[in-house]
Design a protein around this motif. Structure first.
Motif, mmCIF file in Angstrom:
data_model
loop_
_atom_site.group_PDB
_atom_site.id
_atom_site.type_symbol
_atom_site.label_atom_id
_atom_site.label_comp_id
_atom_site.label_asym_id
_atom_site.label_seq_id
_atom_site.Cartn_x
_atom_site.Cartn_y
_atom_site.Cartn_z
ATOM 1 N N PRO A 385 0.819 -1.216 0.000
ATOM 2 C CA PRO A 385 0.000 0.000 0.000
ATOM 3 C C PRO A 385 0.853 1.267 0.000
ATOM 4 N N PRO A 386 0.211 2.429 -0.262
ATOM 5 C CA PRO A 386 0.944 3.697 -0.328
ATOM 6 C C PRO A 386 1.737 4.006 0.938
ATOM 7 N N SER A 387 1.188 3.624 2.091
ATOM 8 C CA SER A 387 1.903 3.922 3.340
ATOM 9 C C SER A 387 3.240 3.186 3.388
ATOM 10 N N ALA A 388 3.300 1.998 2.786
ATOM 11 C CA ALA A 388 4.553 1.232 2.776
ATOM 12 C C ALA A 388 5.598 1.923 1.914
ATOM 13 N N LEU A 389 5.140 2.529 0.818
ATOM 14 C CA LEU A 389 6.078 3.267 -0.038
ATOM 15 C C LEU A 389 6.635 4.475 0.716
ATOM 16 N N ARG A 390 5.750 5.161 1.455
ATOM 17 C CA ARG A 390 6.225 6.319 2.221
ATOM 18 C C ARG A 390 7.229 5.882 3.286
ATOM 19 N N ALA A 391 6.924 4.768 3.943
ATOM 20 C CA ALA A 391 7.840 4.263 4.973
ATOM 21 C C ALA A 391 9.171 3.849 4.357
ATOM 22 N N ALA A 392 9.108 3.271 3.158
ATOM 23 C CA ALA A 392 10.340 2.850 2.469
ATOM 24 C C ALA A 392 11.202 4.064 2.146
ATOM 25 N N ARG A 393 10.556 5.119 1.670
ATOM 26 C CA ARG A 393 11.294 6.338 1.337
ATOM 27 C C ARG A 393 11.966 6.904 2.581
ATOM 28 N N ALA A 394 11.254 6.802 3.710
ATOM 29 C CA ALA A 394 11.774 7.379 4.958
ATOM 30 C C ALA A 394 13.002 6.618 5.467
ATOM 31 N N MET B 43 -11.681 8.132 -2.982
ATOM 32 C CA MET B 43 -10.491 8.619 -2.264
ATOM 33 C C MET B 43 -9.474 7.486 -2.100
ATOM 34 N N LEU B 44 -9.988 6.327 -1.686
ATOM 35 C CA LEU B 44 -9.100 5.169 -1.507
ATOM 36 C C LEU B 44 -8.473 4.762 -2.839
ATOM 37 N N ALA B 45 -9.291 4.775 -3.898
ATOM 38 C CA ALA B 45 -8.780 4.388 -5.212
ATOM 39 C C ALA B 45 -7.715 5.376 -5.687
ATOM 40 N N ALA B 46 -7.931 6.662 -5.424
ATOM 41 C CA ALA B 46 -6.953 7.671 -5.841
ATOM 42 C C ALA B 46 -5.633 7.474 -5.100
ATOM 43 N N ALA B 47 -5.738 7.227 -3.784
ATOM 44 C CA ALA B 47 -4.520 7.030 -2.987
ATOM 45 C C ALA B 47 -3.758 5.800 -3.447
ATOM 46 N N ARG B 48 -4.494 4.743 -3.816
ATOM 47 C CA ARG B 48 -3.839 3.515 -4.291
ATOM 48 C C ARG B 48 -3.241 3.712 -5.674
ATOM 49 N N ALA B 49 -3.880 4.545 -6.489
ATOM 50 C CA ALA B 49 -3.403 4.739 -7.859
ATOM 51 C C ALA B 49 -2.111 5.548 -7.907
ATOM 52 N N CYS B 50 -1.889 6.397 -6.908
ATOM 53 C CA CYS B 50 -0.740 7.311 -6.939
ATOM 54 C C CYS B 50 0.575 6.532 -6.939
ATOM 55 N N PRO B 51 1.366 6.628 -8.013
ATOM 56 C CA PRO B 51 2.629 5.887 -8.057
ATOM 57 C C PRO B 51 3.641 6.369 -7.026
ATOM 58 N N ALA B 52 3.457 7.600 -6.526
ATOM 59 C CA ALA B 52 4.415 8.152 -5.570
ATOM 60 C C ALA B 52 3.970 7.957 -4.125
ATOM 61 N N GLY B 53 2.781 7.398 -3.916
ATOM 62 C CA GLY B 53 2.279 7.236 -2.545
ATOM 63 C C GLY B 53 2.164 8.570 -1.828
ATOM 64 N N ALA B 54 1.760 9.609 -2.560
ATOM 65 C CA ALA B 54 1.821 10.970 -2.020
ATOM 66 C C ALA B 54 0.490 11.458 -1.455
ATOM 67 N N ASP B 61 -13.738 12.445 11.039
ATOM 68 C CA ASP B 61 -14.322 12.525 12.376
ATOM 69 C C ASP B 61 -13.261 12.457 13.468
ATOM 70 N N THR B 62 -12.301 11.564 13.281
ATOM 71 C CA THR B 62 -11.328 11.332 14.353
ATOM 72 C C THR B 62 -9.980 11.995 14.067
ATOM 73 N N GLY B 63 -9.721 12.314 12.806
ATOM 74 C CA GLY B 63 -8.418 12.874 12.441
ATOM 75 C C GLY B 63 -7.344 11.817 12.292
ATOM 76 N N ALA B 64 -7.709 10.560 12.509
ATOM 77 C CA ALA B 64 -6.710 9.485 12.435
ATOM 78 C C ALA B 64 -6.349 9.188 10.978
ATOM 79 N N GLU B 65 -5.055 8.893 10.736
ATOM 80 C CA GLU B 65 -4.640 8.550 9.379
ATOM 81 C C GLU B 65 -5.203 7.184 9.010
ATOM 82 N N VAL B 66 -5.646 7.075 7.761
ATOM 83 C CA VAL B 66 -6.243 5.837 7.277
ATOM 84 C C VAL B 66 -5.373 5.302 6.149
ATOM 85 N N ASP B 67 -5.005 4.029 6.235
ATOM 86 C CA ASP B 67 -4.181 3.443 5.172
ATOM 87 C C ASP B 67 -5.056 3.026 4.001
ATOM 88 N N ALA B 68 -4.577 3.345 2.816
ATOM 89 C CA ALA B 68 -5.337 2.952 1.620
ATOM 90 C C ALA B 68 -5.025 1.501 1.277
#
Lengths: 407, 68
Positions: A385-394, B43-54, B61-68
């Motif tokens: 997942p994207p979070s793993a890529l970010r962690a890898a970069r870090a 939103m989830l699909a966009a985050a997964r599609a991003c090749p840079a994981g950016a 509601d909670t402000g907690a980060e959510v993994d895609a």
């Protein structure tokens, strides 16, 4: 009156330069001269999907509204830096205040496969349309070269139910990038999806088929440039075996399309640039596959790179034109989609001394940390997942490269 | 859950895949910017599609980060 910025080449680097300039409010005149008869478009989808669909970066209005003139279907044929003029194939001559050379690269050809109507490269939208048409007619497809483009196209063809054989001279696929472990995984992935992968062997000869056997299919006769259309029906390999084929895709790398610079003072084999994309000529920049930069490992200039480098370099030239420092370059990276698995790499995995695996290679979900001198120099991720890529970069150790001011 | 996105501008290389997936929510200028909202699924699909994981996603509601 000012001539403004002339961009030779209408690919990603050209587009990124325009995007950054206009987003910054810069309103200098911009002219893009593109050899292909199509607006700037994104190349990665060409090998990932068939047909590629609408891959243009922006609609025609986007350019018109921003006073960016597109002169398409027109190649540059000469540069006169003393007069600040570029000569075009139609005999016209365009003046410039600044010139960005972003004319990309041309696929390398294999002499053994020259002159055949059912042999092609995959670089342009027209190439992609031709491949789509050939694949729609069924296979078998032979792919020469197990680089990113060849492997992605092989995966795409296999998904369409076309029989595919990949032929690679090196002992493993993506040999310039991947170590043996990742390459073995990738080979297994392709084989599991029905792709025949033949490594450590080369095309020794092309066996010509009966004249006209494939006429009217995939390729129009007039495209061959000869009265008699020649078709390959099988490739004879250096190991003595033979691979039958209806169509051949050659993906054995590219060279800068900079031959038109001969006599200009710039190297027609690829234009050497600094961090900001400046060449040795005043007001002349280069970016993307046309540009050469020193390899951090060897110091020798190397041409081109992946999508990410063309994007960065086009933006860096815009920053230099704006008198701003370029954004920090970050580690090199690339991505690929093959058989539904996303492959991502950050850092430089070449010359790794040790590779540590995390996760499940058999399950197509893993990370490979590449180490050199005890430091992580690259991470290859598959199905993560994207979070793993970010962690890898870090966790990547980025060697310190001094960045000169662009101002 | 409602997902909101933010862009890691150091990581973004302006691939533009987010705009392809969720044109209501993203635009690419110099780098990608968040321009609006869309469904959690997109939103989830966009985050997964991003090749840079950016693309970073958070639970509104909670402000907690959510993994895609």
């Amino acid at each position: 009156m000012t001539s403004g910025l002339l961009i030779v080449g209408g690919g990603l680097a050209a587009q990124r330069c325009c995007e950054v300039l206009r987003a910054a409010g810069d309103d200098r005149p911009i002219t893009i001269v593109g050899a292909e008869p199509v607006r700037p478009y994104d190349r990665p989808p060409l090998s990932k999907t068939v047909p590629a669909g609408d891959v243009c970066f922006r609609p025609a209005e986007w350019y018109a509204e921003r006073a960016i003139e597109l002169r398409l279907g027109l190649a540059a044929c000469g540069l006169e830096p003393g007069r600040r003029v570029v000569a075009l194939a139609d005999g016209s001559r365009l003046p410039y205040d600044q010139l960005l050379i972003a004319c990309g690269a041309t696929p390398r050809e294999l002499p053994a496969l020259g002159g055949f109507a059912n042999v092609q490269a995959l670089r342009t939208l027209a190439d992609a349309a031709r491949l789509a048409s050939a694949l729609a007619g069924g296979g078998p497809l032979a792919v020469v070269g197990a680089g990113l483009i060849g492997l992605e196209a092989a995966a795409t063809a296999a998904r369409m139910g076309v029989e595919v054989t990949v032929i690679e001279a090196a002992p493993r696929p993506l040999a310039g990038i991947l170590g043996p472990r990742a390459a073995a995984w990738l080979t297994a992935l392709h084989r599991a999806c029905g792709v025949v992968v033949r490594t450590g062997t080369t095309v020794a000869a092309a066996r010509e088929g009966r004249a006209g056997a494939w006429a009217g299919r995939a390729v129009a006769p007039e495209e061959s440039g000869a009265t008699r259309v020649r078709h390959v029906e099988a490739l004879e390999l250096s190991d003595g075996t033979r691979v039958a084929c209806a169509h051949v895709l050659v993906g054995v790398g590219v060279r800068p399309a900079t031959g038109w610079l001969a006599g200009s003072g710039l190297d027609p084999a690829g234009v050497l640039v600094d961090e900001a994309g400046r060449t040795a000529l005043p007001g002349v920049f280069a970016a993307g596959d046309a540009a050469c930069r020193p390899d951090p490992r060897t110091g020798r200039p190397v041409a081109g790179g992946h999508w990410e480098s063309a994007s960065r370099e086009g933006a860096a030239v815009a920053a230099a034109l704006l008198g701003r420092p370029a954004r920090p370059a970050g580690p090199p990276s690339f991505w690929s989609d093959q058989h539904g698995i996303r492959l991502q790499c950050v850092g430089d995995p070449r010359d790794a001394e040790e590779v540590l695996a995390h996760g499940d290679l058999a399950g197509d979900c893993f990370e490979l940390d590449h180490l050199r001198d005890g430091r992580i120099t690259a991470v290859l991720l598959a199905g993560r997942p994207p979070s793993a890529l970010r962690a890898a970069r870090a966790r990547l150790h980025v060697p310190h490269i001094p960045v000169r001011s662009a101002a | 859950m409602t997902l909101i996105a933010s862009i890691d501008t150091d990581a973004c290389l302006a691939h533009g895949d987010c705009v392809e997936v969720a044109p209501q929510a993203f635009r690419v200028d110099d780098v990608a910017v968040v321009t609006g909202e869309t469904t959690d699924e997109r939103m989830l699909a966009a985050a997964r599609a991003c090749p840079a994981g950016a693309i970073l996603l958070y639970d509104a509601d909670t402000g907690a980060e959510v993994d895609a």
